[in-house]
Enzyme design. Structure first.
Site, mmCIF file in Angstrom:
data_model
loop_
_atom_site.group_PDB
_atom_site.id
_atom_site.type_symbol
_atom_site.label_atom_id
_atom_site.label_comp_id
_atom_site.label_asym_id
_atom_site.label_seq_id
_atom_site.Cartn_x
_atom_site.Cartn_y
_atom_site.Cartn_z
ATOM 1 N N ARG A 86 0.881 -1.171 0.000
ATOM 2 C CA ARG A 86 0.000 0.000 0.000
ATOM 3 C C ARG A 86 0.914 1.215 0.000
ATOM 4 O O ARG A 86 2.133 1.103 0.057
ATOM 5 C CB ARG A 86 -1.032 -0.022 1.144
ATOM 6 C CG ARG A 86 -0.708 -0.764 2.391
ATOM 7 C CD ARG A 86 0.385 -0.173 3.198
ATOM 8 N NE ARG A 86 0.183 1.238 3.423
ATOM 9 C CZ ARG A 86 1.137 2.116 3.665
ATOM 10 N NH1 ARG A 86 2.403 1.720 3.735
ATOM 11 N NH2 ARG A 86 0.888 3.392 3.845
ATOM 12 N N GLY A 87 0.297 2.395 -0.041
ATOM 13 C CA GLY A 87 1.094 3.609 -0.247
ATOM 14 C C GLY A 87 1.177 3.850 -1.745
ATOM 15 O O GLY A 87 1.478 2.940 -2.524
ATOM 16 N N ALA A 88 0.896 5.101 -2.138
ATOM 17 C CA ALA A 88 0.715 5.390 -3.564
ATOM 18 C C ALA A 88 1.903 4.970 -4.440
ATOM 19 O O ALA A 88 1.711 4.273 -5.452
ATOM 20 C CB ALA A 88 0.400 6.879 -3.729
ATOM 21 N N ARG A 109 -7.676 -0.258 -6.672
ATOM 22 C CA ARG A 109 -7.848 0.857 -5.725
ATOM 23 C C ARG A 109 -7.978 2.148 -6.530
ATOM 24 O O ARG A 109 -7.143 2.437 -7.381
ATOM 25 C CB ARG A 109 -6.660 0.948 -4.739
ATOM 26 C CG ARG A 109 -6.542 -0.273 -3.823
ATOM 27 C CD ARG A 109 -5.600 -0.009 -2.657
ATOM 28 N NE ARG A 109 -6.198 0.861 -1.656
ATOM 29 C CZ ARG A 109 -5.513 1.357 -0.621
ATOM 30 N NH1 ARG A 109 -4.223 1.080 -0.476
ATOM 31 N NH2 ARG A 109 -6.109 2.130 0.252
ATOM 32 N N GLN A 145 -2.014 2.384 9.928
ATOM 33 C CA GLN A 145 -0.721 2.419 9.228
ATOM 34 C C GLN A 145 0.346 3.148 10.054
ATOM 35 O O GLN A 145 1.531 2.853 9.916
ATOM 36 C CB GLN A 145 -0.877 3.120 7.870
ATOM 37 C CG GLN A 145 -1.645 2.339 6.837
ATOM 38 C CD GLN A 145 -3.104 2.702 6.815
ATOM 39 O OE1 GLN A 145 -3.687 3.072 7.834
ATOM 40 N NE2 GLN A 145 -3.730 2.600 5.658
ATOM 41 N N ASP A 167 -1.920 10.710 -1.893
ATOM 42 C CA ASP A 167 -2.288 9.695 -2.892
ATOM 43 C C ASP A 167 -2.600 10.323 -4.235
ATOM 44 O O ASP A 167 -2.461 9.691 -5.273
ATOM 45 C CB ASP A 167 -3.479 8.883 -2.393
ATOM 46 C CG ASP A 167 -3.049 8.053 -1.201
ATOM 47 O OD1 ASP A 167 -3.067 8.590 -0.072
ATOM 48 O OD2 ASP A 167 -2.631 6.906 -1.414
ATOM 49 N N ASN A 180 -5.240 12.592 0.772
ATOM 50 C CA ASN A 180 -4.375 11.673 1.531
ATOM 51 C C ASN A 180 -5.259 10.882 2.496
ATOM 52 O O ASN A 180 -6.484 11.065 2.544
ATOM 53 C CB ASN A 180 -3.282 12.457 2.275
ATOM 54 C CG ASN A 180 -2.203 11.542 2.840
ATOM 55 O OD1 ASN A 180 -1.691 10.668 2.138
ATOM 56 N ND2 ASN A 180 -1.854 11.718 4.104
ATOM 57 N N LYS A 181 -4.641 10.039 3.269
ATOM 58 C CA LYS A 181 -5.344 9.156 4.196
ATOM 59 C C LYS A 181 -6.363 9.917 5.045
ATOM 60 O O LYS A 181 -6.099 11.025 5.510
ATOM 61 C CB LYS A 181 -4.297 8.458 5.075
ATOM 62 C CG LYS A 181 -4.826 7.513 6.132
ATOM 63 C CD LYS A 181 -5.750 6.450 5.576
ATOM 64 C CE LYS A 181 -5.150 5.663 4.424
ATOM 65 N NZ LYS A 181 -6.147 4.848 3.691
#
Ligand code: MRU
Length: 359
Positions: free
Chosen positions: A51-53, A88, A199, A240, A250-251
């Site tokens: 995960r993570g862009a 995603r 996370q 992201d 973002n998150k």
């Protein structure tokens, strides 16, 4: 990043397969998982083993290499790209990597496509590392400027995991942390736990600990209080997808931290590599926000009394839960965007100044 003294990336080719660190097992178990097929790569992205862009983008690139090892026809490669993009919706790096891979492969004769796919995926991974090192240098200069003005460690707050684990190496928001620490700047990181997937508590805390960086995990709701009491010198978060006008997706929870930072005069920076900037979107309102499963909110994972990974329910069994995974922070709340090309204002003009070819 060094893991127990060994330089380690988060994804790497191994013969005709790809290996990743399975992030669903961290921080309790360090497990390397093999991706043998396109479906394995797509599954790893959707269940967030990776995960993570930037890392999602690199995994999609290797996923196309795995697909090309089986079928190099135009139809098969385009279908593989579509299935990866469907995993995603929010991080634009996924579409960026798939588009780049297809633009490289489709003009080639069939006999050259499989080898070219592995080479291009490796290039995408290597370029991510170089970009993040540059973000580290530019961001560290901001941290060093604060260190020069104060006694004691610089206190930096970050949300989610935009570190080594979210990229191929170094991270985006944490690259400046690693660069500043390497330069001898005294630094302490407030780590938002980042519900619902944690996370921060699971991944950011783990990688900072591995790297020997002083840090403290806090509940997501604690950041505003710490800012009111002068205990946060700056925030750096990842993204992201950043729109052409500087709105930052973002998150989930990033927006609330930006509001608190603005109210308390705390600089709020966003670390954004070029592939995370979507110049096709005029504003953050157009960014698709992923809705993930309710069980990520109703349940939480950890070690049980026997030390085994377990998931336990938090909420009454009859209560519904909603799980928007990202939010958009308006550009007006962002002090600056740290890119591999330098730091700019969060605005159309700022971004266009650094990326004139994308305007
Ligand atoms: O849902 P995730 O864990 O993929 O979300 C990750 C983030 O929001 C990161 O901050 C973002 O991808 C930047 S990573 C360098």
């Amino acid at each position: 990043m060094n893991i127990d003294g060994n330089p380690t990336r988060t994804i790497w080719p191994a013969g005709d397969v790809v290996e990743i660190i399975d992030q669903t097992r961290l921080p309790h178990e360090f497990v390397v998982k093999r991706l043998r097929s396109l479906d394995d790569a797509a599954e790893a992205i959707s269940v967030m083993r990776v995960r993570g862009a930037p890392l999602i983008g690199a995994t999609a690139a290797y996923g196309l290499a795995l697909a090309a090892a089986r079928d190099v026809s135009d139809a098969a490669l385009c279908a593989a790209g579509d299935s990866l993009i469907a995993t995603r919706p929010t991080a634009v790096n996924l579409q960026w990597a798939v588009r780049r891979m297809l633009a490289r492969l489709l003009p080639l004769p069939a006999a050259q496509r499989a080898a070219a796919a592995w080479a291009e995926a490796a290039l995408i991974a290597d370029e991510d590392v170089v970009r993040n090192q540059a973000i580290g240098r530019h961001g560290a200069a901001r941290i060093e400027a604060i260190a020069a003005r104060k006694a004691g460690p610089v206190n930096l707050l970050t949300h989610c995991n935009a570190g080594w684990l979210a990229t191929v190496d170094w991270g985006t928001a944490l690259a400046p942390v690693y660069a500043a620490v390497a330069a001898g700047v005294p630094l302490h990181v407030w780590v938002d736990e980042t519900r619902p997937r944690n996370q921060g508590a699971s991944l950011t805390a783990w990688e900072l600990a591995k790297h020997g960086v002083a840090h403290t995990v806090i509940a997501d709701n604690a950041g505003g209080h710490l800012m009111q009491h002068g205990q946060v010198d700056l925030c750096i978060v990842g993204t992201d997808r950043t729109a052409a006008n500087g709105d930052v997706c973002n998150k989930i929870g990033t927006y609330l931290k930006a509001l608190a930072a603005h109210d308390n005069g705390v600089p709020f920076y966003v670390a954004a590599p070029g592939p995370s900037i979507d110049f096709e979107l005029a504003s953050g309102r157009e960014i698709p926000i992923e809705e993930r499963g309710a069980e990520e909110v109703t349940h939480i994972a950890g070690l049980d009394a026997q030390g085994r990974l377990a998931s336990v329910r938090l909420t009454p069994s009859g209560s519904r839960a909603a799980n928007p995974a990202f939010d958009v922070t308006p550009a007006r709340l962002v002090t600056g965007i740290i890119t591999e090309r330098g730091v700019c204002a969060a605005s159309r003009e700022g971004l266009a100044g650094l990326y004139p070819e994308c305007g």
